[in-house]
Design a protein around this motif. Structure first.
Motif, PDB file in Angstrom:
ATOM      1  N   PRO A  53       8.426   4.661   3.995  1.00 39.11           N
ATOM      2  CA  PRO A  53       8.218   5.281   2.659  1.00 39.11           C
ATOM      3  C   PRO A  53       7.002   5.252   2.262  1.00 39.11           C
ATOM      4  CG  PRO A  53      10.278   4.126   2.568  1.00 39.11           C
ATOM      5  CD  PRO A  53       9.653   3.554   3.717  1.00 39.11           C
ATOM      6  N   SER A  54       6.225   4.051   2.265  1.00 43.37           N
ATOM      7  CA  SER A  54       4.975   3.779   1.570  1.00 43.37           C
ATOM      8  C   SER A  54       3.919   4.716   2.224  1.00 43.37           C
ATOM      9  CB  SER A  54       4.497   2.189   2.007  1.00 43.37           C
ATOM     10  OG  SER A  54       4.506   2.261   3.315  1.00 43.37           O
ATOM     11  N   ASN A  55       4.074   5.432   3.275  1.00 42.11           N
ATOM     12  CA  ASN A  55       3.075   6.277   3.864  1.00 42.11           C
ATOM     13  C   ASN A  55       3.130   7.651   3.333  1.00 42.11           C
ATOM     14  OD1 ASN A  55       2.263   4.583   5.923  1.00 42.11           O
ATOM     15  ND2 ASN A  55       3.915   5.400   7.366  1.00 42.11           N
ATOM     16  N   THR A  56       4.348   7.811   2.372  1.00 40.35           N
ATOM     17  CA  THR A  56       4.273   9.228   1.898  1.00 40.35           C
ATOM     18  C   THR A  56       3.183   9.507   0.787  1.00 40.35           C
ATOM     19  OG1 THR A  56       6.760   9.102   1.872  1.00 40.35           O
ATOM     20  CG2 THR A  56       5.956  10.502   0.425  1.00 40.35           C
TER      21      THR A  56
ATOM     22  N   LEU B 156      -1.253   3.085  -5.685  1.00 40.15           N
ATOM     23  CA  LEU B 156      -0.952   2.430  -4.235  1.00 40.15           C
ATOM     24  C   LEU B 156      -1.076   0.936  -3.999  1.00 40.15           C
ATOM     25  CD1 LEU B 156      -1.992   5.266  -1.904  1.00 40.15           C
ATOM     26  CD2 LEU B 156       0.484   4.794  -2.478  1.00 40.15           C
ATOM     27  N   ASN B 157      -1.859   0.710  -5.120  1.00 41.06           N
ATOM     28  CA  ASN B 157      -2.465  -0.701  -5.116  1.00 41.06           C
ATOM     29  C   ASN B 157      -3.166  -1.139  -3.824  1.00 41.06           C
ATOM     30  OD1 ASN B 157      -3.092  -3.241  -6.511  1.00 41.06           O
ATOM     31  ND2 ASN B 157      -1.061  -4.132  -5.684  1.00 41.06           N
ATOM     32  N   ASN B 158      -3.861  -0.362  -3.154  1.00 38.83           N
ATOM     33  CA  ASN B 158      -4.641  -0.582  -1.727  1.00 38.83           C
ATOM     34  C   ASN B 158      -6.151  -0.106  -1.897  1.00 38.83           C
ATOM     35  OD1 ASN B 158      -5.684  -0.280   0.744  1.00 38.83           O
ATOM     36  ND2 ASN B 158      -3.379   0.472   1.453  1.00 38.83           N
ATOM     37  N   ASP B 159      -6.901  -1.160  -2.124  1.00 36.75           N
ATOM     38  CA  ASP B 159      -8.491  -0.961  -2.491  1.00 36.75           C
ATOM     39  C   ASP B 159      -9.173  -0.470  -1.186  1.00 36.75           C
ATOM     40  OD1 ASP B 159      -8.724  -2.538  -4.639  1.00 36.75           O
ATOM     41  OD2 ASP B 159      -8.195  -4.108  -3.641  1.00 36.75           O
ATOM     42  N   TYR B 160      -8.604  -0.333  -0.213  1.00 41.74           N
ATOM     43  CA  TYR B 160      -9.130   0.218   1.044  1.00 41.74           C
ATOM     44  C   TYR B 160      -8.953   1.970   1.019  1.00 41.74           C
ATOM     45  CZ  TYR B 160     -10.243   1.509   5.971  1.00 41.74           C
ATOM     46  OH  TYR B 160     -10.987   2.046   7.215  1.00 41.74           O
TER      47      TYR B 160
END
Length: 595
Positions: A207-210, A249-253
């Motif tokens: 689900p995180s890929n959505t 997303l809390n994803n710095d990248y």
């Protein structure tokens, strides 16, 4: 007379009975042997399943933790344990795909392509469609990394045909749009992205890929609007919407690209303050994500966006990071090369152990079977078998020796014919001229070089020809071997069709025919430019040789005689040969054969 006839028939009956008994015992032996083999096979299969599962679990654990060198080792070990022709095609193809992903991370694209091709014959045998989709997608990425966008799009489309889930199809469509962007076809990319960009298509497996995919689609759509021009508002809306999703997303990248896109936007539309702010945010995200390559790129943007005093400090950091990245990449590449070497060594050792194990099992099986079968019958069968083997081996060895003798005589005659004059010439030269003089020494070395080139050509003509998946490479290397400072050769269409579908004998014939044509043309026509074209016409292959030589018309008789061997070779594969010696622009020869 009657007694002799009776004895004759009596002997015949005894021999017939013995034969029947041998057949019955052989049948019993075969049945028992088959049952034992089946039991052993089931046991080995169960044992191998456990090993494959454990090894694959280790590989995935190392991969998920970012230890790609160890992951490569265990994925390689997994594919070595699999027998895709019989079983485990999912584990085999899945392991190869993971190996390819690691190879691509290290920039080893040639090895990645070779690894992918190994799994292609078993894609239809896999029970999970994701393996085929991943294989085609990785091949597409491989072509993208090697700047062949057309082939990348071709394999993305193959993956799209195989994909089942809506999410996977959406992802592949996004990848195809990205390839169009690399080609500068921004409108084609917009046409693909607009219908799906704002849709929230869920990935039910992960689900995180959505939201990651949705953010990526908006980002790419914004770039298309940005580069098309006259879409200022649409581009900014897409960038902002992509950023909003990225912040959740809390994803710095993932945020690096969002801020960098806004930096480019404000740079183009002349807003220095916002340009600098977004360049700083992109740089900070790259540092948090520990992405050194992106950190260097964003630092370059910050140097451009900041004032002169700050840019000077940024530049010092930039140069230091570039040097550090170069060194670390070299170390990583060397470490990975060691892993590949050790994996190959492990493969060889595994094969050796398998052979040893098979030999031991065969010995045990023979011992078990001897207890159920009469020693007399086995001895009789062994004597007959040994006699047959001896007879066949002797005959084969004799034929082989004769063939070797004939081949050696042919090579010897060719060496004598080709080199006799040159050797006589060099002997006379050494007798009549002073080799201490520089000019004479150069001529002497030139004569020696001619002898070397002729012997090398004879060796190449009689060497073994590779007919596996490396045939195209070997054929190209052979043709390129004739290139020198006086002759340039252009090769067209060599990869325009699949050589793997062509019969082994036909591939050998093509190799030898082209070899002979180049040898004869180099001797008779002395061209400076030649081209060889490969073309598929329905169910036929057409190969055409042309050059710009102008000496062939005066040697028509010699040419026909020398090309007789070429014509005979073509006829053996039911092909046709055509050559034109009257062309004003040089010489042309072509031959055609069915696939």
């Amino acid at each position: 007379m009657i007694n002799n006839s009776f004895r004759y028939f009596q002997k015949k009956i005894i021999l017939f009975c013995l034969l029947i008994i041998c057949l019955i015992l052989a049948t019993l032996y075969f049945v028992k042997y088959s049952e034992t083999q089946k039991q052993q096979k089931n046991h080995l299969k169960a044992d191998r399943s456990i090993k494959i599962k454990k090894t694959l679990e280790k590989a995935n654990a190392f991969f998920n933790s970012g230890k790609y060198d160890s992951a490569y080792f265990y994925f390689n070990k997994t594919q070595l344990l699999c027998e895709p022709k019989e079983d485990y095609p999912d584990e085999y193809v899945g392991s190869l795909n993971s190996i390819v992903e690691i190879l691509q991370r290290y920039g080893n694209y040639y090895e990645a392509e070779t690894t992918l091709i190994k799994g292609f014959p078993y894609l239809d045998k896999t029970t999970n469609i994701k393996h085929a989709v991943n294989a085609y997608t990785f091949m597409a990425f491989n072509y993208y990394y090697t700047n062949d966008n057309e082939k990348a799009i071709f394999y993305h489309k193959k993956a799209l045909k195989k994909a089942v889930s809506t999410f996977r199809k959406s992802r592949i469509i996004s990848e195809i749009a990205f390839m169009y962007m690399q080609q500068g076809k921004f409108q084609e990319a917009v046409d693909l992205l607009e219908p799906i960009a704002r849709l929230k298509i869920e990935d039910k497996i992960t689900p995180s890929n959505t939201d990651i995919l949705r953010s990526g689609k908006l980002y790419n759509l914004g770039l298309c609007y940005f580069y098309l021009g006259n879409h200022k508002k649409e581009a900014l809306d897409c960038f902002n919407e992509s950023l909003e999703i990225g912040l959740t997303l809390n994803n710095d990248y993932e945020l690096i690209g969002n801020y960098y896109a806004l930096y480019q936007y404000y740079k183009k539309y002349n807003n220095p303050a916002l340009k600098k702010i977004n360049a700083e945010k992109a740089y900070i995200c790259a540092k948090k994500a520990k992405s050194v390559a992106n950190e260097i790129t964003m630092l370059g943007a910050l140097i451009e966006a900041d004032n002169a005093e700050n840019s000077k400090n940024h530049s010092k950091i930039y140069l230091r990071m570039v040097d550090s990245l170069t060194v670390s990449r070299k170390k990583a590449k060397n470490q990975f090369a060691d892993i590949i070497y050790n994996s190959q060594k492990d493969k060889d050792e595994n094969l050796e152990l398998k052979n040893l194990k098979a030999e031991n099992e065969l010995k045990l099986q023979r011992q078990k079977n001897r207890s159920t079968i009469s020693y007399v019958v086995i001895s009789f069968a062994l004597i007959v078998s040994l006699f047959i083997i001896y007879f066949v081996t002797s005959k084969g060895k004799k034929e082989k020796d004769e063939a070797i003798f004939k081949n050696e005589m042919r090579i010897s005659e060719k060496l004598q014919f080709e080199l006799e004059k040159d050797i006589d010439k060099i002997v006379l030269f050494t007798e009549n001229y002073d080799l201490e003089k520089e000019k004479n020494k150069e001529k002497f070395l030139s004569h020696l070089n001619n002898i070397y080139l002729k012997t090398r050509n004879i060796s190449r003509e009689n060497s073994e020809i590779v007919t596996d998946e490396n045939f195209e490479k070997a054929l190209k290397e052979m043709i390129s071997g004739y290139t020198n400072q006086n002759l340039n050769i252009i090769i067209n269409g060599l990869h325009s069709f699949s050589w793997s579908k062509i019969d082994r004998v036909k591939k050998i014939t093509v190799f030898r025919v082209l070899q002979e044509i180049f040898d004869q043309m180099k001797t008779l026509n002395n061209p400076s430019l030649a081209s060889i074209t490969f073309k598929k016409e329905k169910k036929n292959i057409l190969i055409t040789y042309t050059d710009n030589g102008n000496e062939i018309s005066s040697k028509h008789g010699i040419l026909e005689k020398r090309l007789q061997n070429v014509e005979n070779r073509i006829k053996t594969i039911k092909g046709t040969l055509n050559f034109d010696t009257q062309s004003e622009n040089g010489f042309k020869i072509s031959f055609k054969f069915s696939i």
